[in-house]
Write a protein that holds these residues in place. Structure first.
Motif, mmCIF file in Angstrom:
data_model
loop_
_atom_site.group_PDB
_atom_site.id
_atom_site.type_symbol
_atom_site.label_atom_id
_atom_site.label_comp_id
_atom_site.label_asym_id
_atom_site.label_seq_id
_atom_site.Cartn_x
_atom_site.Cartn_y
_atom_site.Cartn_z
ATOM 1 N N ILE A 148 -14.555 -9.769 0.296
ATOM 2 C CA ILE A 148 -13.196 -10.169 0.668
ATOM 3 C C ILE A 148 -12.213 -9.013 0.447
ATOM 4 C CG2 ILE A 148 -11.272 -11.694 0.046
ATOM 5 C CD1 ILE A 148 -13.364 -13.864 -0.523
ATOM 6 N N LEU A 149 -12.373 -8.260 -0.628
ATOM 7 C CA LEU A 149 -11.441 -7.179 -0.954
ATOM 8 C C LEU A 149 -11.683 -5.910 -0.137
ATOM 9 C CD1 LEU A 149 -11.124 -7.442 -4.842
ATOM 10 C CD2 LEU A 149 -9.439 -8.062 -3.116
ATOM 11 N N LEU A 150 -12.822 -5.769 0.480
ATOM 12 C CA LEU A 150 -13.138 -4.565 1.243
ATOM 13 C C LEU A 150 -12.125 -4.301 2.361
ATOM 14 C CD1 LEU A 150 -15.219 -2.321 1.219
ATOM 15 C CD2 LEU A 150 -16.533 -3.609 2.890
ATOM 16 N N PRO A 151 -11.728 -5.261 3.211
ATOM 17 C CA PRO A 151 -10.711 -4.972 4.238
ATOM 18 C C PRO A 151 -9.331 -4.664 3.631
ATOM 19 C CG PRO A 151 -11.843 -7.033 4.747
ATOM 20 C CD PRO A 151 -12.322 -6.575 3.402
ATOM 21 N N ILE A 152 -9.041 -5.341 2.528
ATOM 22 C CA ILE A 152 -7.750 -5.092 1.881
ATOM 23 C C ILE A 152 -7.715 -3.665 1.345
ATOM 24 C CG2 ILE A 152 -6.254 -5.770 -0.045
ATOM 25 C CD1 ILE A 152 -7.271 -8.631 0.363
ATOM 26 N N LEU A 153 -8.798 -3.243 0.700
ATOM 27 C CA LEU A 153 -8.870 -1.877 0.178
ATOM 28 C C LEU A 153 -8.837 -0.858 1.318
ATOM 29 C CD1 LEU A 153 -11.480 -2.335 -2.690
ATOM 30 C CD2 LEU A 153 -9.026 -1.956 -2.917
ATOM 31 N N TRP A 154 -9.476 -1.210 2.432
ATOM 32 C CA TRP A 154 -9.480 -0.319 3.592
ATOM 33 C C TRP A 154 -8.050 -0.127 4.116
ATOM 34 C CZ3 TRP A 154 -12.915 2.864 5.545
ATOM 35 C CH2 TRP A 154 -12.718 3.367 6.826
ATOM 36 N N ASN A 155 -7.267 -1.190 4.179
ATOM 37 C CA ASN A 155 -5.871 -1.098 4.624
ATOM 38 C C ASN A 155 -5.017 -0.315 3.629
ATOM 39 O OD1 ASN A 155 -6.246 -2.482 7.023
ATOM 40 N ND2 ASN A 155 -5.770 -4.489 6.116
ATOM 41 N N ILE A 156 -5.246 -0.513 2.360
ATOM 42 C CA ILE A 156 -4.515 0.239 1.327
ATOM 43 C C ILE A 156 -4.806 1.725 1.463
ATOM 44 C CG2 ILE A 156 -4.337 0.650 -1.159
ATOM 45 C CD1 ILE A 156 -4.635 -2.357 -1.573
ATOM 46 N N LYS A 157 -6.066 2.071 1.741
ATOM 47 C CA LYS A 157 -6.449 3.475 1.923
ATOM 48 C C LYS A 157 -5.703 4.078 3.117
ATOM 49 C CE LYS A 157 -10.346 6.447 2.847
ATOM 50 N NZ LYS A 157 -11.055 6.621 4.078
ATOM 51 N N LYS A 158 -5.576 3.334 4.221
ATOM 52 C CA LYS A 158 -4.865 3.831 5.399
ATOM 53 C C LYS A 158 -3.382 4.074 5.076
ATOM 54 C CE LYS A 158 -7.615 1.759 9.092
ATOM 55 N NZ LYS A 158 -7.590 0.779 10.189
ATOM 56 N N VAL A 159 -2.796 3.143 4.348
ATOM 57 C CA VAL A 159 -1.378 3.282 3.999
ATOM 58 C C VAL A 159 -1.169 4.497 3.113
ATOM 59 C CG1 VAL A 159 0.520 2.200 2.688
ATOM 60 C CG2 VAL A 159 -0.815 0.840 4.299
ATOM 61 N N VAL A 160 -2.045 4.709 2.150
ATOM 62 C CA VAL A 160 -1.929 5.857 1.249
ATOM 63 C C VAL A 160 -2.085 7.156 2.036
ATOM 64 C CG1 VAL A 160 -3.051 7.036 -0.688
ATOM 65 C CG2 VAL A 160 -2.577 4.598 -0.827
ATOM 66 N N GLU A 161 -3.008 7.195 2.995
ATOM 67 C CA GLU A 161 -3.180 8.395 3.819
ATOM 68 C C GLU A 161 -1.931 8.665 4.651
ATOM 69 O OE1 GLU A 161 -6.708 7.894 6.134
ATOM 70 O OE2 GLU A 161 -8.035 8.157 4.409
ATOM 71 N N ASN A 162 -1.339 7.605 5.210
ATOM 72 C CA ASN A 162 -0.097 7.782 5.980
ATOM 73 C C ASN A 162 1.029 8.299 5.094
ATOM 74 O OD1 ASN A 162 -1.225 6.975 8.405
ATOM 75 N ND2 ASN A 162 -0.626 4.828 8.144
ATOM 76 N N LEU A 163 1.125 7.753 3.888
ATOM 77 C CA LEU A 163 2.150 8.215 2.952
ATOM 78 C C LEU A 163 1.923 9.666 2.561
ATOM 79 C CD1 LEU A 163 2.691 5.147 0.614
ATOM 80 C CD2 LEU A 163 4.297 6.113 2.249
ATOM 81 N N ARG A 164 0.654 10.049 2.376
ATOM 82 C CA ARG A 164 0.336 11.423 2.002
ATOM 83 C C ARG A 164 0.787 12.382 3.101
ATOM 84 N NH1 ARG A 164 -5.463 11.926 0.807
ATOM 85 N NH2 ARG A 164 -4.847 11.130 -1.219
ATOM 86 N N THR A 165 0.479 12.067 4.360
ATOM 87 C CA THR A 165 0.899 12.959 5.461
ATOM 88 C C THR A 165 2.415 12.980 5.593
ATOM 89 O OG1 THR A 165 0.605 11.159 7.068
ATOM 90 C CG2 THR A 165 -1.236 12.674 6.764
ATOM 91 N N LEU A 166 3.049 11.847 5.380
ATOM 92 C CA LEU A 166 4.509 11.796 5.445
ATOM 93 C C LEU A 166 5.134 12.662 4.360
ATOM 94 C CD1 LEU A 166 6.877 10.341 6.931
ATOM 95 C CD2 LEU A 166 6.768 8.628 5.136
ATOM 96 N N VAL A 167 4.611 12.581 3.160
ATOM 97 C CA VAL A 167 5.122 13.390 2.055
ATOM 98 C C VAL A 167 4.851 14.869 2.310
ATOM 99 C CG1 VAL A 167 4.802 13.915 -0.405
ATOM 100 C CG2 VAL A 167 5.051 11.555 0.333
ATOM 101 N N GLU A 168 3.667 15.200 2.812
ATOM 102 C CA GLU A 168 3.346 16.598 3.098
ATOM 103 C C GLU A 168 4.254 17.163 4.190
ATOM 104 O OE1 GLU A 168 -0.810 16.602 4.038
ATOM 105 O OE2 GLU A 168 -1.416 16.453 1.932
#
Length: 153
Positions: free
Chosen positions: A25-45
């Motif tokens: 159940i948590l696997l899709p949620i973690l997958w979405n969290i990973k995408k958001v963190v990657e987007n934030l990382r590129t935005l910050v960079e």
């Protein structure tokens, strides 16, 4: 065939099933969290330079805010001290203006009464144009005496 489980084995089995279910159940949620963190990382960079500039200017901004607040405090203190004096001066000016208006009103009333008396006395004897000319002459002399004799005193 008979399977026998101890209570401990049953609890362990149920906990493992529950853990696997939660992981699925948590696997899709973690997958979405990973995408958001990657987007934030590129935005910050991408905005790293702007972020650094902003962070560098914050101390100066806080110093300016502190100066402004101290200036506002000093100004309000000065206003608290000078406002009663200003109000007192305004009161004196309005009082002097009122007295001047009362004086002018009295002068106008005196001139009016003198003019009326002069006209009334000449109306009794007025029979021709020269008499009216003398009335105007008397009124002008009266006005001249009223305004110019007060200034000399």
């Amino acid at each position: 065939m008979v399977f026998q489980f101890t209570l401990l084995q049953l609890m362990l089995f149920l906990i493992c099933i529950l853990g696997i279910s939660l992981g699925i159940i948590l696997l899709p949620i973690l997958w979405n969290i990973k995408k958001v963190v990657e987007n934030l990382r590129t935005l910050v960079e991408n905005n790293q330079e702007s972020i650094n500039k902003t962070i560098e200017t914050l101390p100066g901004t806080f110093e300016n805010i502190e100066k402004i607040s101290s200036n506002v405090k000093e100004t309000t203190d000065d206003l608290n001290n000078s406002l009663p004096v200003i109000l007192e001066e305004v009161q004196h000016v309005t009082h002097a203006t009122k007295e001047s208006i009362d004086t002018v009103s009295g002068v106008v009333e005196n001139v009016e009464s003198e003019i009326n008396e002069t006209i009334a006395s000449y109306k009794k004897d007025a029979s021709d144009f020269i008499t009216y000319f003398h009335i105007i002459e008397e009124v002008l002399l009266l006005i001249h005496r009223t305004f110019f004799t007060d200034k000399q005193k």
